[in-house]
Each structure stands twice: as structure tokens, then as C-alpha cells.
Enzyme design. Structure first.
Site, mmCIF file in Angstrom:
data_model
loop_
_atom_site.group_PDB
_atom_site.id
_atom_site.type_symbol
_atom_site.label_atom_id
_atom_site.label_comp_id
_atom_site.label_asym_id
_atom_site.label_seq_id
_atom_site.Cartn_x
_atom_site.Cartn_y
_atom_site.Cartn_z
ATOM 1 N N GLU A 32 0.759 -1.076 -0.060
ATOM 2 C CA GLU A 32 -0.238 0.085 -0.050
ATOM 3 C C GLU A 32 0.969 1.257 -0.006
ATOM 4 O O GLU A 32 1.854 1.283 0.360
ATOM 5 C CB GLU A 32 -0.915 -0.105 1.347
ATOM 6 C CG GLU A 32 -1.892 -1.039 1.100
ATOM 7 C CD GLU A 32 -2.977 -1.191 2.136
ATOM 8 O OE1 GLU A 32 -4.115 -1.463 2.178
ATOM 9 O OE2 GLU A 32 -2.519 -0.719 3.512
ATOM 10 N N CYS B 154 3.611 8.634 0.621
ATOM 11 C CA CYS B 154 4.192 7.895 1.453
ATOM 12 C C CYS B 154 4.421 6.487 0.879
ATOM 13 O O CYS B 154 3.377 5.994 0.396
ATOM 14 C CB CYS B 154 3.026 7.584 2.912
ATOM 15 S SG CYS B 154 4.136 6.610 4.049
ATOM 16 N N CYS C 281 7.716 -6.289 6.921
ATOM 17 C CA CYS C 281 8.536 -5.207 7.515
ATOM 18 C C CYS C 281 9.799 -6.104 8.334
ATOM 19 O O CYS C 281 9.514 -7.377 8.943
ATOM 20 C CB CYS C 281 8.032 -4.491 8.656
ATOM 21 S SG CYS C 281 9.088 -3.287 9.162
ATOM 22 N N CYS D 48 8.626 -3.352 15.977
ATOM 23 C CA CYS D 48 8.228 -2.401 16.753
ATOM 24 C C CYS D 48 6.903 -2.611 17.758
ATOM 25 O O CYS D 48 6.051 -2.796 17.079
ATOM 26 C CB CYS D 48 8.129 -0.987 16.085
ATOM 27 S SG CYS D 48 9.823 -0.771 15.172
ATOM 28 N N CYS E 139 3.665 -0.846 16.765
ATOM 29 C CA CYS E 139 3.502 -0.497 15.311
ATOM 30 C C CYS E 139 2.784 -2.142 14.946
ATOM 31 O O CYS E 139 3.383 -3.100 14.899
ATOM 32 C CB CYS E 139 4.526 -0.487 14.538
ATOM 33 S SG CYS E 139 4.151 -0.332 12.882
ATOM 34 N N CYS F 128 0.398 5.356 9.023
ATOM 35 C CA CYS F 128 1.742 4.652 8.998
ATOM 36 C C CYS F 128 1.266 3.655 9.937
ATOM 37 O O CYS F 128 1.158 3.996 11.237
ATOM 38 C CB CYS F 128 2.985 5.443 9.298
ATOM 39 S SG CYS F 128 3.474 6.170 8.019
#
Length: 404
Positions: free
Chosen positions: A129, A142, A149, A153, A156, A379
Site C-alpha cells: 500500500e 508515503c 517489515c 516495533c 506498530c 503509517c
């Protein structure tokens, strides 16, 4: 035995910090020229029989049509001979990622789900995305750098998915080109009405764990004879991959943002596990050494506000102390809780006190305004359809894409 246990412990610790890609890129039988440098385009032309004497001129023609005019087919390239266009059509495309879905927020933010071409017919196509955030004085895109990923984190939700693979330079540049396609934004730059004016590498993934592809893509995006977005309008955000921070300044030369979020190693080890590998002192020294950093080219430090975790005035004081000597601005990000998280957003009054202390110490400290919440465009919300998501997961929120 102790050595064996230590080795196993090191591997387990590394696994908590960094994921390993599950798959690799398989190019289509007829590859796209998007994402190739001039030298690479010339090399491909040589492979299909274009003479050395013609390659430079043909390369420049292709560069202009692909990156300046946004041509979607070789047929549009009217100053290229029909014979050459037929030959190019046999071997290559100028395909971008496919837009699978587009959502438009009440505030004008747009989110695109993009399907990536693959040469592996047995594999489900990968998807990422990207998000476009319009404002009165700019339009920020963005962009993602990975399917999934590398990192984990704690606050997140994007980090909870697998790392499927790194994106190629073409798939990264392709996101910018898709945005220009959808916004009809390929008009000549001279009229000053471009809609995509800024790019932030803050989508899915950790850009500095895909350094070569990100570098090659951003150099194309910044090339003044093509897409032409100034390096000062491109920001790369990292959680702190220290060895590649200096390389970013030397080899790409874009603006730098650091996902800091804590001022003590013991807390940052929890929030950003990469800190166990590259602790705060090493990270900040890399920032002090970042090529080109100055008051005119400040490093942005992103700081998510977590109630009772990192939002005290003592934290603010230590933050100011840590950043001494670094040309910096600080983005305070109100945390958006998601189901299952153990964190809460700081009270607004506390955020204001934190911001006021930092501002009085001489640092710009804007509180980031949420954008695109209603279409899950934050984000940390970006999560490809490569993974099956539950309704509970799809409600997850982190902080919004940087727009200041």
C-alpha cells in the site's frame, strides 16, 4: 556448553530484532524498464541489438518518455522509430504496479493497494500500500520499501506481519508513477502545479534494510530530467540501521528521519527492538555524522506519545539533552491505540506540556495531525493483502504519515 547456549541466545535475540525475508523477487518474462538507471537501460538496449553508437540517444529518449512524460506504452513514444518501438515491445514493458483498490478519505487522503507483477505463476501476487496526503502547500506520497517489515516495533501493527520480501527499485519508483497516473500529475513541471511534491519513505518496511533498491529508486525520483522531486523534498525514515545512515547521506543525499520514541535504552529496547543491536548512543552519533545535516537540513526525530511510558517531563528534558549538537526537529505523534495493544495515547494536556518544554528549549516540536484514519491509511496501518487480516487487525492504528 556455555558457548553453545550463548550462540543460541544470540540467534534468538537476533530473531526478535530482525526477520528474514521469506521469498525473493521473480521478474516477469517481459520485464519493465521502470527502475533502471540510464546505464542499465543502455545495457538492456545492447542486449537486444541496439548499436553502441545509438544507445546514448535511445536511452535519453526512453528516460524522457518514462520518467518525465509518464508514458504507459512504447506506442506513445512518437520520436522513437516505429521499428525500434516494435523491438522494445517484444522484449520489455513500462508497466507499473497494478492498482487493485483505491480509497479516498473524507480529508482527501488517498490509499492505493498495489499488486506487484511476478514471474512466478504459482505464487500469489504480492501487494503493498502507498498513501497520498494532500495539503494546501504540498502533496506528500508515503511509499513502501518492503512487503511486510524486517522489524518488530512494539507499538506498530505493521510490524506484526511477516517480512515477505524486499521491493525492487522499479516497484518503489512505480509507486510514485502510479500516484502521478491516478492524479493526472504528468503535466510539465514549468507550470508549478504538481500534486505529488514530496515523498516520504515511511510506508511498509524498513528502508535501510533494502538499501540498494531504495537508493537506486530515490536517485531516479530525484533526477531533474525525469520525475524531478528535489532531494530536500524526499525524507527517508529509519528505526536506526546505523551502518546505513551515513551511506544514506553520502549515496542518496535525502532528508533523514529517525523513529526514536524513547530516550533510555531499556525502554527503546522494548519499543524498537533494533535498539538492542544499535543503541541510542550509536544511533545519535550517526546522526551527528550525517552528511549535509545543518539548520537548513535538519534531521527529524519521530516520537510517539505513550501514556505513562515515555511522556514525562523528565523524558522531555532527557530528549533535549540527547539531541544537543544535532540540527533537529521533533515530531510528536499521538498514539492511536489498536485492539490488543498494551499502550495508550498520552493525555492531550501532557502532550502539550511535553511539546512546550521542547519548543522552549529551541526545537520545533509540531504534534502530527492524524490523516486518513477512516480508510486505514496511517503509517503502521499499512498491511498488504498478501496476509489475511481479521476485522480486529484491520482496526489497528499507529501514527500518521509525516506531513509537516
Amino acid at each position: 556448553m556455555t558457548d553453545i547456549l550463548t550462540s543460541q541466545g544470540d540467534r534468538a535475540s537476533a530473531a526478535l530484532v530482525e526477520k528474514v525475508p521469506l521469498e525473493t523477487y521473480v521478474p516477469p518474462a517481459k520485464p519493465s524498464l521502470i527502475g533502471l538507471s540510464r546505464a542499465e537501460i543502455a545495457e538492456r538496449l545492447g542486449e537486444i541489438g541496439v548499436s553502441a553508437a545509438q544507445r546514448k540517444m535511445r536511452t535519453q529518449q526512453l528516460w524522457h518518455w518514462i520518467y518525465f512524460r509518464g508514458a504507459r506504452s512504447f506506442a506513445e513514444m512518437t520520436n522513437v522509430s516505429k521499428e525500434m518501438r516494435r523491438e522494445l515491445e517484444k522484449h520489455f514493458t513500462v508497466d507499473r504496479p497494478e492498482v487493485v483498490a483505491e480509497q479516498i478519505s473524507n480529508d482527501g487522503t488517498r490509499k492505493w493497494l498495489l499488486r506487484l507483477p511476478s514471474g512466478n505463476d504459482l505464487e500469489k501476487p504480492h501487494e503493498v500500500e502507498c498513501v497520498y496526503i494532500p495539503e494546501t502547500d504540498r502533496g506528500t506520497l508515503c511509499v513502501s520499501s518492503q512487503v511486510g517489515c524486517t522489524l518488530n516495533c512494539a507499538f506498530c501493527h505493521t510490524g506484526t506481519q511477516r517480512l515477505v520480501r524486499n521491493l525492487t527499485a522499479g516497484e518503489i519508483v512505480g509507486q510514485v508513477m502510479v500516484a502521478r497516473d491516478r492524479l493526472n500529475d504528468w503535466a510539465d513541471r514549468e507550470n508549478g502545479s504538481r500534486l505529488v511534491t514530496n515523498v516520504v519513505m515511511m510506508g511498509m518496511g524498513e528502508p535501510l534494510y533494502n538499501f540498494d533498491a531504495v537508493r537506486d529508486a530515490l536517485l531516479i525520483v530525484a533526477d531533474n530530467e525525469g520525475i524531478g522531486i528535489s532531494r530536500r523534498r524526499i525524507t527517508l525514515s529509519t528505526s536506526g540501521v546505523v551502518p546505513n545512515i551515513i551511506r544514506t547521506g553520502e549515496e542518496i543525499g535525502v532528508m533523514l528521519a529517525i523513529s526514536l520514541h524513547a530516550v533510555r535504552d531499556e525502554l527503546r529496547n522494548e519499543l524498537v527492538p533494533l535498539n538492542r543491536k544499535y543503541p541510542i548512543a550509536e544511533l545519535l552519533q550517526a546522526c551527528r555524522d550525517y552528511p549535509g545535516a545543518s539548520n537548513a537540513r535538519r534531521i527529524t526525530f519521530e516520537y510517539v506519545m505513550l501514556k505513562g511510558v515515555n511522556d514525562s517531563l523528565d523524558d522531555a528534558k532527557l530528549l533535549v539533552k540527547l539531541l544537543k549538537g544535532i540540527p533537529a526537529k521533533i515530531n510528536l505523534i499521538p498514539f492511536n491505540p489498536w485492539p490488543g495493544t498494551r499502550y495508550e495515547c498520552s493525555d492531550w494536556e501532557q502532550i502539550e506540556k511535553f511539546s512546550e518544554y521542547i519548543f522552549n528549549a529551541g526545537y520545533s516540536s509540531p504534534v502530527r495531525t492524524p490523516r486518513g484514519r477512516d480508510i486505514l491509511a496511517a503509517c503502521g496501518q499499512l498491511k498488504s493483502e498478501t496476509e489475511k487480516l481479521s476485522a480486529r487487525e484491520r482496526q489497528a492504528l499507529r501514527a500518521m504519515a509525516m506531513t509537516d
